[in-house]
Design an enzyme around this catalytic site. Structure first.
Site, PDB file in Angstrom:
ATOM      1  N   LYS A 162       0.851  -1.206   0.000  1.00 15.11           N
ATOM      2  CA  LYS A 162       0.000   0.000   0.000  1.00 15.11           C
ATOM      3  C   LYS A 162       0.880   1.248   0.000  1.00 15.11           C
ATOM      4  O   LYS A 162       0.632   2.196  -0.754  1.00 15.11           O
ATOM      5  CB  LYS A 162      -0.886  -0.004   1.236  1.00 15.11           C
ATOM      6  CG  LYS A 162      -1.448   1.349   1.611  1.00 15.11           C
ATOM      7  CD  LYS A 162      -2.307   1.308   2.845  1.00 15.11           C
ATOM      8  CE  LYS A 162      -1.562   1.548   4.117  1.00 15.11           C
ATOM      9  NZ  LYS A 162      -1.253   2.949   4.421  1.00 15.11           N
ATOM     10  N   ASN A 163       1.919   1.252   0.829  1.00 14.31           N
ATOM     11  CA  ASN A 163       2.716   2.468   1.014  1.00 14.31           C
ATOM     12  C   ASN A 163       3.706   2.727  -0.118  1.00 14.31           C
ATOM     13  O   ASN A 163       4.428   3.721  -0.083  1.00 14.31           O
ATOM     14  CB  ASN A 163       3.423   2.443   2.369  1.00 14.31           C
ATOM     15  CG  ASN A 163       2.421   2.606   3.507  1.00 14.31           C
ATOM     16  OD1 ASN A 163       1.254   2.927   3.270  1.00 14.31           O
ATOM     17  ND2 ASN A 163       2.859   2.369   4.720  1.00 14.31           N
TER      18      ASN A 163
ATOM     19  N   CYS B 260      -3.975  12.881  12.564  1.00 16.83           N
ATOM     20  CA  CYS B 260      -4.756  11.647  12.503  1.00 16.83           C
ATOM     21  C   CYS B 260      -4.652  11.010  13.886  1.00 16.83           C
ATOM     22  O   CYS B 260      -4.017  11.536  14.787  1.00 16.83           O
ATOM     23  CB  CYS B 260      -4.249  10.718  11.411  1.00 16.83           C
ATOM     24  SG  CYS B 260      -2.746   9.889  11.867  1.00 16.83           S
TER      25      CYS B 260
ATOM     26  N   ARG C  83      -8.346  -0.075   5.241  1.00 20.19           N
ATOM     27  CA  ARG C  83      -7.427   0.887   4.611  1.00 20.19           C
ATOM     28  C   ARG C  83      -6.187   0.179   4.076  1.00 20.19           C
ATOM     29  O   ARG C  83      -5.604   0.602   3.090  1.00 20.19           O
ATOM     30  CB  ARG C  83      -6.978   1.952   5.610  1.00 20.19           C
ATOM     31  CG  ARG C  83      -8.057   2.895   6.052  1.00 20.19           C
ATOM     32  CD  ARG C  83      -7.502   4.046   6.828  1.00 20.19           C
ATOM     33  NE  ARG C  83      -6.492   4.783   6.049  1.00 20.19           N
ATOM     34  CZ  ARG C  83      -5.965   5.922   6.447  1.00 20.19           C
ATOM     35  NH1 ARG C  83      -6.306   6.453   7.609  1.00 20.19           N
ATOM     36  NH2 ARG C  83      -5.084   6.543   5.696  1.00 20.19           N
TER      37      ARG C  83
ATOM     38  N   ARG D 119       1.333  14.585  12.952  1.00 23.07           N
ATOM     39  CA  ARG D 119       1.849  14.269  11.613  1.00 23.07           C
ATOM     40  C   ARG D 119       1.953  15.516  10.738  1.00 23.07           C
ATOM     41  O   ARG D 119       1.283  15.644   9.722  1.00 23.07           O
ATOM     42  CB  ARG D 119       1.001  13.184  10.961  1.00 23.07           C
ATOM     43  CG  ARG D 119       0.993  11.920  11.797  1.00 23.07           C
ATOM     44  CD  ARG D 119       0.241  10.804  11.148  1.00 23.07           C
ATOM     45  NE  ARG D 119       0.990  10.243  10.021  1.00 23.07           N
ATOM     46  CZ  ARG D 119       0.512   9.256   9.277  1.00 23.07           C
ATOM     47  NH1 ARG D 119      -0.686   8.776   9.517  1.00 23.07           N
ATOM     48  NH2 ARG D 119       1.215   8.782   8.271  1.00 23.07           N
TER      49      ARG D 119
ATOM     50  N   ASP E 175       5.092   0.483  12.016  1.00 22.28           N
ATOM     51  CA  ASP E 175       3.838  -0.111  11.526  1.00 22.28           C
ATOM     52  C   ASP E 175       3.658  -1.551  11.985  1.00 22.28           C
ATOM     53  O   ASP E 175       2.618  -2.147  11.723  1.00 22.28           O
ATOM     54  CB  ASP E 175       3.777  -0.060   9.994  1.00 22.28           C
ATOM     55  CG  ASP E 175       3.641   1.360   9.505  1.00 22.28           C
ATOM     56  OD1 ASP E 175       3.799   1.585   8.294  1.00 22.28           O
ATOM     57  OD2 ASP E 175       3.409   2.251  10.335  1.00 22.28           O
TER      58      ASP E 175
HETATM   59  C1  EPZ Z   1       4.702   6.755   6.235  1.00 22.86           C
HETATM   60  O1  EPZ Z   1       3.979   7.833   6.810  1.00 22.86           O
HETATM   61  C2  EPZ Z   1       3.735   5.584   6.189  1.00 22.86           C
HETATM   62  N1  EPZ Z   1       2.595   5.940   5.343  1.00 22.86           N
HETATM   63  C3  EPZ Z   1       3.259   5.249   7.604  1.00 22.86           C
HETATM   64  O2  EPZ Z   1       2.454   4.081   7.503  1.00 22.86           O
HETATM   65  C4  EPZ Z   1       4.486   4.918   8.457  1.00 22.86           C
HETATM   66  O3  EPZ Z   1       4.055   4.688   9.787  1.00 22.86           O
HETATM   67  C5  EPZ Z   1       5.467   6.093   8.437  1.00 22.86           C
HETATM   68  O4  EPZ Z   1       5.816   6.381   7.059  1.00 22.86           O
HETATM   69  C6  EPZ Z   1       6.752   5.797   9.197  1.00 22.86           C
HETATM   70  O5  EPZ Z   1       7.354   4.648   8.665  1.00 22.86           O
HETATM   71  C7  EPZ Z   1       2.737   5.904   3.997  1.00 22.86           C
HETATM   72  O6  EPZ Z   1       3.789   5.598   3.476  1.00 22.86           O
HETATM   73  C8  EPZ Z   1       1.519   6.254   3.195  1.00 22.86           C
HETATM   74  P1  EPZ Z   1       6.995  10.090   8.122  1.00 22.86           P
HETATM   75  P2  EPZ Z   1       4.612   9.315   6.745  1.00 22.86           P
HETATM   76  O7  EPZ Z   1       6.925  11.318   7.296  1.00 22.86           O
HETATM   77  O8  EPZ Z   1       5.324   9.509   5.477  1.00 22.86           O
HETATM   78  C9  EPZ Z   1       7.230  13.354  11.560  1.00 22.86           C
HETATM   79  C10 EPZ Z   1       0.578   2.761   7.860  1.00 22.86           C
HETATM   80  O9  EPZ Z   1       0.184   2.213   8.899  1.00 22.86           O
HETATM   81  N2  EPZ Z   1       7.211  14.332  10.461  1.00 22.86           N
HETATM   82  O10 EPZ Z   1       8.148   9.158   7.941  1.00 22.86           O
HETATM   83  O11 EPZ Z   1       3.537  10.257   7.121  1.00 22.86           O
HETATM   84  C11 EPZ Z   1       5.908  12.608  11.679  1.00 22.86           C
HETATM   85  O12 EPZ Z   1       5.003  13.341  12.467  1.00 22.86           O
HETATM   86  C12 EPZ Z   1       1.066   4.186   7.889  1.00 22.86           C
HETATM   87  O13 EPZ Z   1       0.624   2.184   6.731  1.00 22.86           O
HETATM   88  C13 EPZ Z   1       7.349  15.677  10.763  1.00 22.86           C
HETATM   89  O14 EPZ Z   1       7.468  16.066  11.924  1.00 22.86           O
HETATM   90  O15 EPZ Z   1       5.665   9.225   7.950  1.00 22.86           O
HETATM   91  C14 EPZ Z   1       6.323  11.320  12.329  1.00 22.86           C
HETATM   92  O16 EPZ Z   1       6.424  11.539  13.725  1.00 22.86           O
HETATM   93  C15 EPZ Z   1       0.858   4.828   9.257  1.00 22.86           C
HETATM   94  N3  EPZ Z   1       7.326  16.587   9.758  1.00 22.86           N
HETATM   95  C16 EPZ Z   1       7.724  11.070  11.768  1.00 22.86           C
HETATM   96  O17 EPZ Z   1       8.181  12.332  11.267  1.00 22.86           O
HETATM   97  C17 EPZ Z   1       7.192  16.217   8.449  1.00 22.86           C
HETATM   98  O18 EPZ Z   1       7.184  17.099   7.559  1.00 22.86           O
HETATM   99  C18 EPZ Z   1       7.757  10.076  10.635  1.00 22.86           C
HETATM  100  O19 EPZ Z   1       6.851  10.528   9.641  1.00 22.86           O
HETATM  101  C19 EPZ Z   1       7.051  14.837   8.162  1.00 22.86           C
HETATM  102  C20 EPZ Z   1       7.078  13.909   9.182  1.00 22.86           C
END
Ligand code: EPZ
Length: 417
Positions: free
Chosen positions: A22-23, A116, A396, A121, A304
């Site tokens: 999915k991701n 969320c 989802r 996020r 995850d």
């Molecule tokens: C991706 O989310 C995945 N989703 C998430 O999977 C996964 O948990 C996450 O990566 C971490 O591996 C998809 O790929 C669609 P991040 P993403 O940007 O890209 C902070 C699932 O269950 N952050 O790596 O949103 C953020 O708040 C989902 O399939 C900032 O602060 O994750 C988090 O604490 C849930 N500022 C951390 O970094 C930003 O601009 C990691 O977020 C971006 C992120």
């Protein structure tokens, strides 16, 4: 409202086939905005998040045909450059359309993704990086309004590895003027898979999978055919189902090298796991040791898989400390697991899981995608009947879960109350 009913205690055997990630499907479908030629993806999972991004892309002018796991997408002409709140709020990855819209049309108006269940996020790292590529960004009424004559390559260092941020910048930089270097980039396999698609479309992306990704911008990109990599989190979820109730359960069409941290941990606690090139064979053991886990960016233990691992630790002897370092609120499965008889206490970012505890079926509520997977796993291990509410969370990211578990011997059904 559909619910899931599980009669626990059944042994799982035979085969469970893993679908496409999915991701990876989400950013790769967004990549179809970067060209006017057809992009054909295979191994596309039929999950709600994919349906959501397809709706948004069609809203933007992409014609998308689906035939089982095959998707053909072709942007004829942009039908506006706005991604509305009601589409972006349901799925955060929709925000990734901002960069491609900017790169192709010079303008975009994309709703900020709401927070969320698992955390605020923010997307601050996406925005500051796009600004470095020359985007003029401002926030108005919850939307990011963006303009750019032409994005130009730049050096970007992320504060922390962000999967979405890395993917977003790879998408935008592939059509920028000049070279972009992303430092402290995310190393997830889905990032590597997106780079493979972009390169098949004529981009020049190097270093994906390391902490430094270099993108040499192209003037235009073409179409491509690409098979999406297997979903390592779906595979890890069924691996844990097998560790709980498996008798030589085979998890097939997966890529074990993409989730070694999970496999190592499940072996370390004492499960019997055979590893093939594209399958795992797992049998439950009678006694597991409680082993700590700490979520980390790839190649560390994936956030995850944290909720699913916690369900397994309820069956292990001793105490296991499960620490969530990525998201600030990803323990919502804990109170639901405790209602099933688990003994878990949360202290800040760490949960202490004491076991083994015999779980009992109960009515529980899903709160987010991976928490709902954790409740399914607990229901498989519990004595008696478990009813899981708010199934849309599960849908989802898990395709045909009832069919897959049922074929392996679980007694599970969806029903409307
Ligand atoms: C991706 O989310 C995945 N989703 C998430 O999977 C996964 O948990 C996450 O990566 C971490 O591996 C998809 O790929 C669609 P991040 P993403 O940007 O890209 C902070 C699932 O269950 N952050 O790596 O949103 C953020 O708040 C989902 O399939 C900032 O602060 O994750 C988090 O604490 C849930 N500022 C951390 O970094 C930003 O601009 C990691 O977020 C971006 C992120």
């Amino acid at each position: 409202m559909e619910k899931l009913r599980i009669q626990g205690g059944r042994t799982l055997s035979g085969q469970v086939r893993v679908g496409g990630a999915k991701n990876a499907a989400l950013p790769e479908l967004v990549a179809t905005l970067l060209t006017e030629e057809p992009v054909r993806l295979t191994n596309v999972p039929a999950v709600r998040d994919v349906a959501t991004i397809v709706r948004l892309l069609e809203h933007l002018g992409v014609a998308i045909e689906r035939d089982n796991d095959k998707t053909r997408a072709q942007l004829s002409a942009f039908n506006g450059t706005e991604a509305p709140y009601d589409l972006v709020k349901t799925m955060r990855a929709s925000f990734l359309v901002l960069g491609p819209l900017l790169a192709r049309t010079g303008r975009a108006r994309v709703s900020l993704p709401g927070g969320c269940a698992i955390g605020a996020r923010p997307v601050d790292q996406h925005l500051s990086a796009l600004a470095r590529l020359g985007a003029d960004l401002r926030v108005e009424e919850g939307y990011v309004v963006a303009e750019a004559q032409r994005l130009r390559g730049a050096d970007v260092t992320f504060d922390s590895p962000t999967v979405g941020g890395t993917e977003h910048l790879m998408l935008a930089a592939s059509l920028a003027d000049g070279t972009t270097v992303l430092r402290n980039a995310a190393r997830e396999p889905e990032v590597v898979d997106l780079a493979a698609l972009l390169n098949a479309m004529g981009a020049e992306v190097e270093g994906a999978g390391s902490d430094t990704v270099v993108i040499r911008g192209a003037s235009e990109l073409g179409g491509a055919d690409h098979e999406i990599l297997p979903d390592r989190i779906e595979a890890g979820t069924y691996l844990i189902a097998g560790a709980l109730k498996g008798d030589r359960l085979e998890v097939t069409k997966c890529r074990p090298t993409d989730f070694e941290a999970v496999i190592d941990k499940v072996q370390e606690i004492g499960a019997d796991v055979e590893i093939g090139d594209d399958f795992l064979r797992v049998s439950a053991a009678s006694d597991y040791r409680g082993i700590d886990a700490r979520t980390q960016p790839h190649p560390g233990f994936p956030t995850d898989m944290q909720a699913q691992y916690m369900a397994l630790m309820t069956q292990a002897t001793g105490s296991a400390l499960v620490t969530e370092t990525i998201f600030e609120n990803r323990f919502m499965h804990v109170p639901e697991l405790n209602r099933m008889g688990a003994d878990i206490t949360v202290d800040g970012h760490t949960a202490i899981v004491r076991g083994p505890r015999q779980l009992g079926g109960a009515r529980v509520m899903a709160t987010d995608l991976r928490a709902s997977a954790s409740l399914v796993l607990a229901g498989l291990a519990a004595e008696g009947e478990t009813i899981i509410d708010r199934l849309y969370h599960l849908d989802r990211g898990y395709e045909s879960l009832v069919e897959k578990l049922g074929a392996a011997g679980a007694e599970v059904e969806r029903f409307r109350e």
